[in-house]
Design a protein around this motif. Structure first.
Motif, mmCIF file in Angstrom:
data_model
loop_
_atom_site.group_PDB
_atom_site.id
_atom_site.type_symbol
_atom_site.label_atom_id
_atom_site.label_comp_id
_atom_site.label_asym_id
_atom_site.label_seq_id
_atom_site.Cartn_x
_atom_site.Cartn_y
_atom_site.Cartn_z
ATOM 1 N N ALA B 323 -9.122 -3.483 1.518
ATOM 2 C CA ALA B 323 -10.172 -3.474 2.305
ATOM 3 C C ALA B 323 -9.964 -3.947 3.823
ATOM 4 C CB ALA B 323 -11.049 -4.658 1.713
ATOM 5 N N LEU B 324 -8.920 -4.879 4.012
ATOM 6 C CA LEU B 324 -8.858 -5.332 5.214
ATOM 7 C C LEU B 324 -7.914 -4.280 6.111
ATOM 8 C CD1 LEU B 324 -8.787 -7.352 7.694
ATOM 9 C CD2 LEU B 324 -6.870 -8.432 6.804
ATOM 10 N N ALA B 325 -7.077 -3.482 5.388
ATOM 11 C CA ALA B 325 -6.363 -2.618 5.997
ATOM 12 C C ALA B 325 -7.198 -1.572 6.614
ATOM 13 C CB ALA B 325 -5.268 -1.897 5.031
ATOM 14 N N ILE B 326 -8.219 -1.112 5.666
ATOM 15 C CA ILE B 326 -9.279 -0.078 6.126
ATOM 16 C C ILE B 326 -9.942 -0.658 7.249
ATOM 17 C CG2 ILE B 326 -11.479 0.997 5.257
ATOM 18 C CD1 ILE B 326 -10.137 0.968 2.694
ATOM 19 N N ASP B 327 -10.543 -1.726 7.150
ATOM 20 C CA ASP B 327 -11.185 -2.382 8.209
ATOM 21 C C ASP B 327 -10.649 -2.265 9.589
ATOM 22 O OD1 ASP B 327 -13.313 -2.723 6.853
ATOM 23 O OD2 ASP B 327 -13.286 -4.877 6.654
ATOM 24 N N ALA B 328 -9.074 -2.696 9.616
ATOM 25 C CA ALA B 328 -8.389 -2.570 10.757
ATOM 26 C C ALA B 328 -8.104 -1.378 11.213
ATOM 27 C CB ALA B 328 -6.930 -3.233 10.225
ATOM 28 N N LEU B 329 -7.771 -0.244 10.313
ATOM 29 C CA LEU B 329 -7.913 0.943 11.017
ATOM 30 C C LEU B 329 -9.123 1.476 11.463
ATOM 31 C CD1 LEU B 329 -5.677 2.494 8.106
ATOM 32 C CD2 LEU B 329 -5.236 2.274 10.540
ATOM 33 N N GLY B 330 -10.371 1.089 11.190
ATOM 34 C CA GLY B 330 -11.706 1.181 11.652
ATOM 35 C C GLY B 330 -12.074 2.593 11.411
ATOM 36 N N GLU B 331 -12.571 3.523 12.347
ATOM 37 C CA GLU B 331 -12.817 4.848 12.125
ATOM 38 C C GLU B 331 -11.670 5.825 11.414
ATOM 39 O OE1 GLU B 331 -16.406 6.017 14.982
ATOM 40 O OE2 GLU B 331 -14.455 5.470 15.981
ATOM 41 N N LEU B 332 -10.572 5.286 12.061
ATOM 42 C CA LEU B 332 -9.527 5.990 11.287
ATOM 43 C C LEU B 332 -9.267 5.788 9.842
ATOM 44 C CD1 LEU B 332 -6.644 5.326 14.103
ATOM 45 C CD2 LEU B 332 -7.812 7.764 13.416
ATOM 46 N N GLY B 333 -9.901 4.482 9.433
ATOM 47 C CA GLY B 333 -9.822 4.080 7.952
ATOM 48 C C GLY B 333 -10.585 4.815 7.109
ATOM 49 N N VAL B 334 -11.403 5.673 7.588
ATOM 50 C CA VAL B 334 -12.144 6.710 6.659
ATOM 51 C C VAL B 334 -11.534 8.138 6.565
ATOM 52 C CG1 VAL B 334 -14.262 5.431 7.202
ATOM 53 C CG2 VAL B 334 -13.910 7.750 8.382
ATOM 54 N N LEU B 335 -10.367 8.383 7.168
ATOM 55 C CA LEU B 335 -9.867 9.513 7.060
ATOM 56 C C LEU B 335 -9.441 9.834 5.654
ATOM 57 C CD1 LEU B 335 -8.375 10.273 10.700
ATOM 58 C CD2 LEU B 335 -10.818 11.071 9.815
ATOM 59 N N TYR B 336 -9.252 11.029 5.157
ATOM 60 C CA TYR B 336 -8.856 10.942 3.683
ATOM 61 C C TYR B 336 -8.167 12.302 3.771
ATOM 62 C CZ TYR B 336 -8.610 9.601 -1.306
ATOM 63 O OH TYR B 336 -8.297 9.210 -2.510
ATOM 64 N N HIS B 337 -7.545 12.588 2.498
ATOM 65 C CA HIS B 337 -7.115 13.896 2.197
ATOM 66 C C HIS B 337 -5.931 14.509 3.231
ATOM 67 C CE1 HIS B 337 -10.147 14.248 -0.665
ATOM 68 N NE2 HIS B 337 -11.242 14.063 0.161
ATOM 69 N N ASP B 338 -6.315 14.816 4.214
ATOM 70 C CA ASP B 338 -5.520 15.454 5.218
ATOM 71 C C ASP B 338 -5.766 15.491 6.452
ATOM 72 O OD1 ASP B 338 -3.185 16.667 6.070
ATOM 73 O OD2 ASP B 338 -3.587 18.730 4.800
ATOM 74 N N GLY B 339 -4.866 15.845 7.678
ATOM 75 C CA GLY B 339 -5.062 15.906 8.976
ATOM 76 C C GLY B 339 -4.489 15.088 9.600
ATOM 77 N N PRO B 340 -4.460 15.484 11.118
ATOM 78 C CA PRO B 340 -3.614 14.882 11.989
ATOM 79 C C PRO B 340 -3.553 13.533 12.264
ATOM 80 C CG PRO B 340 -5.147 16.286 13.299
ATOM 81 C CD PRO B 340 -5.321 16.622 12.009
ATOM 82 N N HIS B 341 -4.946 12.929 12.182
ATOM 83 C CA HIS B 341 -4.898 11.496 12.499
ATOM 84 C C HIS B 341 -4.879 10.562 11.032
ATOM 85 C CE1 HIS B 341 -6.087 12.463 16.536
ATOM 86 N NE2 HIS B 341 -6.776 13.398 15.845
#
Lengths: 360, 389
Positions: B323-341
């Motif tokens: 949970a903290l890792a996702i929060d630390a990543l912030g908006e990047l933390g919601v990316l999933y599956h695939d993609g350059p970011h």
């Protein structure tokens, strides 16, 4: 390798428990708390007979007698049994004298080890931060300024004082302490005003850091012991008290609160033990580890201590709040320990800094 | 209390470190390039299956908690993959060692340790979750065989497994805890159907398994007919140890620290944000507490309660780290599956979702609290359990 209390430590745990049950039952605690006594010489004498004041005094008779101990403080038992005393258990002030001259040590360590003298400690400003304009300045062998939250000042024969730069000083003619009434009526905190008070500098570069780390571990252990008592009392009460025709401890709502307290306390015990070990054996661990673990133990026990204190009180129901039951002595001790010498946020920052996680 | 390394142990530590350095080209990013070859290598050196007798395919060393810890720490420090820790290795093998027949040990332990045979666990059923003893999958005697009918759920790796260790009801008229047997079932037996169970992660980490007249020899029962409940409790004990493993938690925390050191917002490291740094320190204290709790469990015979809290606290802590890792990543933390970011292949989100399954599985958090309060604190048992048992 063995991560457990030694046989000697368990024996001490048991004998200390017996001694304290006799020296300091709840009615004696209540008398101290309500009666405005500044010291409790009867309890102190009893503990001195067990050799406890000398535990942190290298080379003293008491230290020799307990030489088989590693580490010299059996933290959990002390914390658990010692919670009712006025003072901090084994006086930790002697740690500051390690940096003193041979003459200073010879003058004070035997008396401190024997329990004939006690030492107060004034380091709050440099450890927890200065409040209300407090802070002590040293110049020409004299101290000037105000120290708040001084520990064990009443009746003390000497004082260990940190000045604004963090250097330690020995004061043999302490100014009269002014009590700072606080939530925990079993601990006396004082305000001291220095006005050109004579003082001797104490050498040693890491004097303050060692004293602070020791205090953090002891405060953590104290909260661990208080939390354990509060859990034990909650469980015992839940097994007796009946409502709806059942003991309340048979309801999951109550059982799960008790399980959550135990689940927090057990791993925390191991953390406190390790912090104590790292403090005592700096050569066996990474250089920063003693400070990191002392800080983590202090902050973590503050957090889970608060949880256990309120949860245990809640399990007791209304009676838990009453003065009559006396549960509040532990509740308040945990509350005091949380703030003393730095609240969890400040102490965690020290843990981060010691690991190099704070940008310069 | 003494945590120092003797000279002998220091030599051992250096050996482990040298091994990991010499074989550094066989793993990367915590993954072995050839999992089975790596596993064979670890067993040969005693870094996996260390205390399993040689006769059954292990390394055959005496149990030694300090050496086990030295190995674990060296592997964490090197970022090297540990040996296989699937359900076969972590749960079936210890169970067979404790209650299996000599034939069963000889036949199954070695191939399981080497990763040649993969197992799945057939415990939970649609109608038997926390109340496992109410399971209904039945095994009817037919000559030397059982004919098994019913279904299992939450069966991870069933699609890849060659074998299942399974609880079935063999004595329908016995009291419910005494009518269960623990049976080993080849997954290629006719009448077994495996259906993937897709979860919120988007993947199918679990399966449902359906049995229609599945014929299994009675010789495949482990620990005696009608003794399955007690055999399963042996296995559950091992599962809970695996689910709360503090070494895995520490490794995850170290990954989080790396994220906070390397990721930046407006050019500022996440670690330099005091709020995030404080949250990290709060979790680090918990990770250390669990680590030393693990150390204590290994060597302190008064650590009964300390053992009971590992699954509850360890799984919760893992979840909080994600949970903290996702929060630390912030908006990047919601990316999933695939993609350059995308960061870490979306692992933190996957962990955050999948770990809920680990908090629930292997005995839910609520069941763990029952166990802690009843066995650890001596509080009264649930009236319903007493009535039913």
């Amino acid at each position: 390798m063995r991560f457990a209390l030694s046989e000697d430590q368990r024996i001490l745990q048991a004998s200390l428990g017996r001694a304290l049950a006799e020296l300091s039952p709840l009615d004696r605690v209540r008398r101290f708390a309500d009666g405005g006594e500044q010291t409790a010489p009867d309890i102190w004498r009893g503990l001195a007979e067990l050799g406890l004041p000398g535990l942190l005094v290298p080379g003293s008779t008491a230290a020799w007698a307990w030489a088989s101990w590693r580490p010299p403080w059996p933290r959990r038992p002390w914390a658990q049994r010692w919670r009712r005393r006025r003072s901090w258990g084994p006086s930790w002030a002697p740690l500051a004298l390690r940096g003193g001259t041979a003459e200073q040590r010879a003058r004070w360590l035997p008396k401190l080890a024997g329990g004939e003298a006690t030492a107060g400690v004034a380091i709050s400003e440099v450890v927890a931060g200065a409040r209300d304009g407090a802070g002590v300045t040293a110049e020409g062998g004299r101290l000037t300024g105000k120290a708040l939250f001084v520990i064990d000042a009443p009746g003390a024969h000497l004082l260990i004082v940190a000045d604004r730069t963090g250097a330690l000083h020995l004061v043999e003619t302490p100014p009269a302490p002014v009590e700072m009434p606080n939530i925990d009526a079993t601990r006396r905190l004082s305000e001291l005003v220095f006005d050109g008070t004579p003082a001797e500098p104490l050498g040693g570069n890491d004097g303050l850091a060692r004293l602070r780390d020791a205090a953090w571990v002891l405060l953590a252990a104290d909260s661990l012991g208080a939390g354990q008592v509060m859990l034990d009392k909650a469980v015992a009460y839940a097994k007796e008290r009946k409502q709806f025709g059942r003991v309340i401890g048979s309801f999951q709502a109550v059982k799960h609160l008790c399980a959550e307290m135990a689940a927090e306390l057990e791993p925390a015990r191991a953390l406190v033990w390790y912090a104590a070990y790292a403090f005592d054996n700096p050569g066996d661990v990474a250089p920063e580890e003693a400070t990191v673990m002392a800080a983590h133990a202090k902050a973590h026990l503050s957090e889970i201590g608060r949880f256990v204190a309120r949860t245990s009180t809640e399990v007791h129901g209304g009676i838990g709040m009453t003065d009559l039951l006396g549960l509040h002595y532990w509740f308040k001790r945990i509350g005091l320990n949380r703030q003393l010498l730095g609240g969890p946020e400040r102490v965690r920052e020290a843990a981060a800094r010691a690991q190099g996680l704070v940008a310069a | 209390m003494d945590l120092r390394l003797t000279p002998e142990m220091a030599v051992f530590r250096d050996e482990v470190r040298a091994f990991l350095a010499n074989h550094a080209d066989e793993y990367r990013d915590g993954q072995a390039k050839d999992v089975l070859a790596w596993q064979r290598l670890l067993i040969a050196h005693g870094y996996a299956a260390r205390t399993i007798p040689r006769a059954y395919g292990g390394f055959g060393a005496e149990p030694d908690v300090l050496k086990a810890r030295i190995i674990a720490e060296a592997f964490i420090a090197a970022g090297a993959p540990r040996g296989i820790a699937n359900q076969g290795v972590s749960m079936l093998v210890p169970t067979l060692l404790e209650v299996g027949s000599e034939d069963q040990k000889k036949r199954w332990i070695g191939p399981t340790l080497r990763g040649e045979v993969v197992w799945c666990q057939g415990y939970s059923e649609p109608g038997a979750g926390s109340d496992l003893a109410s399971l209904q999958t039945k095994a009817v005697e037919d000559g030397d065989d059982f004919i098994i009918s019913g279904s299992k759920i939450w069966t991870s790796t069933a699609h890849a497994a060659q074998m299942m260790f399974c609880l079935v009801r063999t004595e329908p008229n016995a009291p419910r805890h005494e009518g269960i047997s623990y049976v080993l079932i080849p997954m290629d037996t006719p009448g077994i159907e495996v259906r993937p169970l897709k979860t919120m992660t988007g993947q199918a980490e679990f399966n449902e398994v359906f049995f229609t007249d599945v014929r299994v020899p009675q010789a495949n029962v482990v620990g005696g007919r009608g003794r399955g409940w007690f055999v399963a409790n042996t296995t559950l004990k091992h599962e809970r140890g695996m689910l709360g493993d503090p070494n895995a938690t520490e490794a995850r925390l170290n990954s989080l620290i790396e994220v906070m050191k390397t990721e930046t917002v407006d050019g500022e490291r996440i670690l330099d944000n005091p709020v995030f740094r404080d949250r990290l320190m709060q979790l680090q204290a918990r990770v250390f507490a669990m680590k030393f709790n693990g150390l204590r469990i290994m060597t302190d015979d008064t650590a009964g309660l300390a053992r009971l809290v590992v699954k509850l606290q360890g799984c919760e802590l893992n979840h909080q780290i994600a949970a903290l890792a996702i929060d630390a990543l912030g908006e990047l933390g919601v990316l999933y599956h695939d993609g350059p970011h995308l960061r870490a292949k979306g692992r933190w989100q996957w962990n955050y979702m999948f770990d809920l399954g680990l908090i629930i599985g292997g005995g839910t958090a609520q069941i763990q609290k029952n166990i802690i309060s009843e066995r650890g604190l001596g509080m009264p048992r649930e009236p319903s359990s007493r009535a039913a048992s």
